[in-house]
Design an enzyme around this catalytic site. Sequence first.
Site, PDB file in Angstrom:
ATOM      1  N   TRP A 194       0.798  -1.222   0.000  1.00  0.00           N
ATOM      2  CA  TRP A 194       0.000   0.000   0.000  1.00  0.00           C
ATOM      3  C   TRP A 194       0.833   1.275   0.000  1.00  0.00           C
ATOM      4  O   TRP A 194       0.325   2.349  -0.292  1.00  0.00           O
ATOM      5  CB  TRP A 194      -0.892   0.021   1.251  1.00  0.00           C
ATOM      6  CG  TRP A 194      -0.120  -0.273   2.510  1.00  0.00           C
ATOM      7  CD1 TRP A 194       0.002  -1.482   3.126  1.00  0.00           C
ATOM      8  CD2 TRP A 194       0.678   0.640   3.267  1.00  0.00           C
ATOM      9  NE1 TRP A 194       0.835  -1.390   4.220  1.00  0.00           N
ATOM     10  CE2 TRP A 194       1.251  -0.096   4.327  1.00  0.00           C
ATOM     11  CE3 TRP A 194       0.964   1.999   3.170  1.00  0.00           C
ATOM     12  CZ2 TRP A 194       2.097   0.499   5.273  1.00  0.00           C
ATOM     13  CZ3 TRP A 194       1.804   2.584   4.102  1.00  0.00           C
ATOM     14  CH2 TRP A 194       2.355   1.839   5.140  1.00  0.00           C
ATOM     15  N   HIS A 227      -3.355  -6.669  -4.883  1.00  0.00           N
ATOM     16  CA  HIS A 227      -2.883  -5.490  -4.181  1.00  0.00           C
ATOM     17  C   HIS A 227      -3.220  -5.587  -2.698  1.00  0.00           C
ATOM     18  O   HIS A 227      -4.005  -6.435  -2.261  1.00  0.00           O
ATOM     19  CB  HIS A 227      -3.510  -4.237  -4.789  1.00  0.00           C
ATOM     20  CG  HIS A 227      -2.575  -3.079  -4.877  1.00  0.00           C
ATOM     21  ND1 HIS A 227      -1.699  -2.751  -3.852  1.00  0.00           N
ATOM     22  CD2 HIS A 227      -2.363  -2.152  -5.853  1.00  0.00           C
ATOM     23  CE1 HIS A 227      -1.006  -1.678  -4.198  1.00  0.00           C
ATOM     24  NE2 HIS A 227      -1.379  -1.301  -5.416  1.00  0.00           N
ATOM     25  N   ALA A 228      -2.615  -4.704  -1.910  1.00  0.00           N
ATOM     26  CA  ALA A 228      -2.940  -4.603  -0.491  1.00  0.00           C
ATOM     27  C   ALA A 228      -4.414  -4.224  -0.347  1.00  0.00           C
ATOM     28  O   ALA A 228      -4.920  -3.367  -1.075  1.00  0.00           O
ATOM     29  CB  ALA A 228      -2.057  -3.561   0.184  1.00  0.00           C
ATOM     30  N   GLU A 276      11.188  -7.969  -2.854  1.00  0.00           N
ATOM     31  CA  GLU A 276      11.727  -6.710  -2.327  1.00  0.00           C
ATOM     32  C   GLU A 276      11.054  -6.486  -0.992  1.00  0.00           C
ATOM     33  O   GLU A 276       9.861  -6.176  -0.927  1.00  0.00           O
ATOM     34  CB  GLU A 276      11.444  -5.562  -3.311  1.00  0.00           C
ATOM     35  CG  GLU A 276      12.297  -4.340  -3.065  1.00  0.00           C
ATOM     36  CD  GLU A 276      11.580  -3.303  -2.236  1.00  0.00           C
ATOM     37  OE1 GLU A 276      11.825  -3.281  -1.009  1.00  0.00           O
ATOM     38  OE2 GLU A 276      10.792  -2.524  -2.791  1.00  0.00           O
ATOM     39  N   CYS A 331      10.395   1.088   2.553  1.00  0.00           N
ATOM     40  CA  CYS A 331      11.470   0.150   2.855  1.00  0.00           C
ATOM     41  C   CYS A 331      12.829   0.823   2.715  1.00  0.00           C
ATOM     42  O   CYS A 331      13.784   0.432   3.382  1.00  0.00           O
ATOM     43  CB  CYS A 331      11.374  -1.073   1.964  1.00  0.00           C
ATOM     44  SG  CYS A 331      11.209  -0.663   0.212  1.00  0.00           S
TER      45      CYS A 331
END
Length: 459
Positions: A129, A154-155, A227, A261
């Site tokens: 998200w 998707h989230a 990732e 991240c």
Amino acid sequence: MITAINPATGKALATFEAHDDASVDAALCAAAAAQKAWRKVKVEERVGLLSGMAKALRVGKARYAEMITLEMGKPIVEAEAEIEKCAYNCDFYAEHAPRYLADEPVRSNASESVVAFDPLGVVLAIMPWNYPFWQFFRFAAPAFAAGNGAILKHANNVPQCALAIEEIMNEAGCPKGLFRTLLIEPQKVAGIIADDRIAAVTLTGSTEVGAIVAAQAGKALKKQVLELGGSDPFIVLADADLEQAAAVAVKARYINVGQSCVNAKRFIVETAVAERFVELFCAEVAKLKIGDPLERDTNIGPMARANLLSGLHVQVEKTVAAGATLKMGGKPIDGHGFYYPPTVLDHVTEEMTAFREETFGPVAAIVRARDAEDAIRLANQTEFGLGSAIWSRDVERARKLARDLDAGAVFINGMVASDPRYPFGGIKRSGYGRELGVYGIREFVNIKTVWIGPAAAAK
């Protein structure tokens, strides 16, 4: 039911019925059939889809940016930049994919053999998200150029963004069935990964989820690109330009409300300049405006979900209890929405929670290092290995130190960022595989040797 909640208010935006098993099966069947035809289209023609994607993104930029802000809280100016970055990525691969995917000649013994790059098939994209458009288009542009199809899971807190991506693909002229968004609960993912119509999996997400998906894909012997999380070090050496380093450090930590991240998370500073750096850093943090993410001068909007806020606050409390100094912030903001203030923790040491764990939110951990060698040691003292930064006026020295860092990327005198010109990804528990650049487009291809014997080549 899948519900989108506005994190600035805590109120529901929209609710959707999840796709049932029949819808999932139909999507997989259509994608597999469409990809068989798409792979036969020349890459010079396939990249026309990418140009269409870029155009659709730019035409709808204002609407899509507002959608991002409403669903996950990103400040509107950053959301607009995300859409533009997606379009740029599509343009980049539209230009460079034919060269990246061209056969490579291998000549020996009078042979004219080649290495060819053929598509794998339909790729399942499991996306997060925090950059709801960028994470998908970062994968999608090279994947479609290479001749693959895709299914997006998707989230579930950004369902409107997920459906908007399907809208963009249709407007761009995507062949019918080649791409589909599926709104499904997480427990449905394992069955899709195992399905023979899925050739590979890409995931951007947490390390914990990455381990689960890797196990599921590994059991099915499916290619994966992962990732995952990061606890990026931002190293400031004694000879750095401290004013510039502090200004960039604040942006590197608090962009997207610290929910990336590759946000810088651990600021490892040589002791000789640590006090001055902390002073400059806090002065820059004080300039950040917290507020409605739809207002153009807001720097810090809400966190995406209530549970993310509460989990981050526990990490702060544990770190302070262990002896860190709370310089700024440190408590959730009262009122509606999931707001947490920009927080600065000083004198963080390697046994503390904010050092050992990924802090996914607006919290900076400042760590003191004896010297450059100690800074490198501290930077590597983590289970993660995504991005990293080194600040020093001696660029050659920084370049040598960069080789000692356990990370997929090292930025010297800058902040870590993804760019379609350069490969992006991590090592250790930050995942494996690469996105972007020539290496990214070749992750989801069959690197095929086509050997031609001397006799055949001579005719």
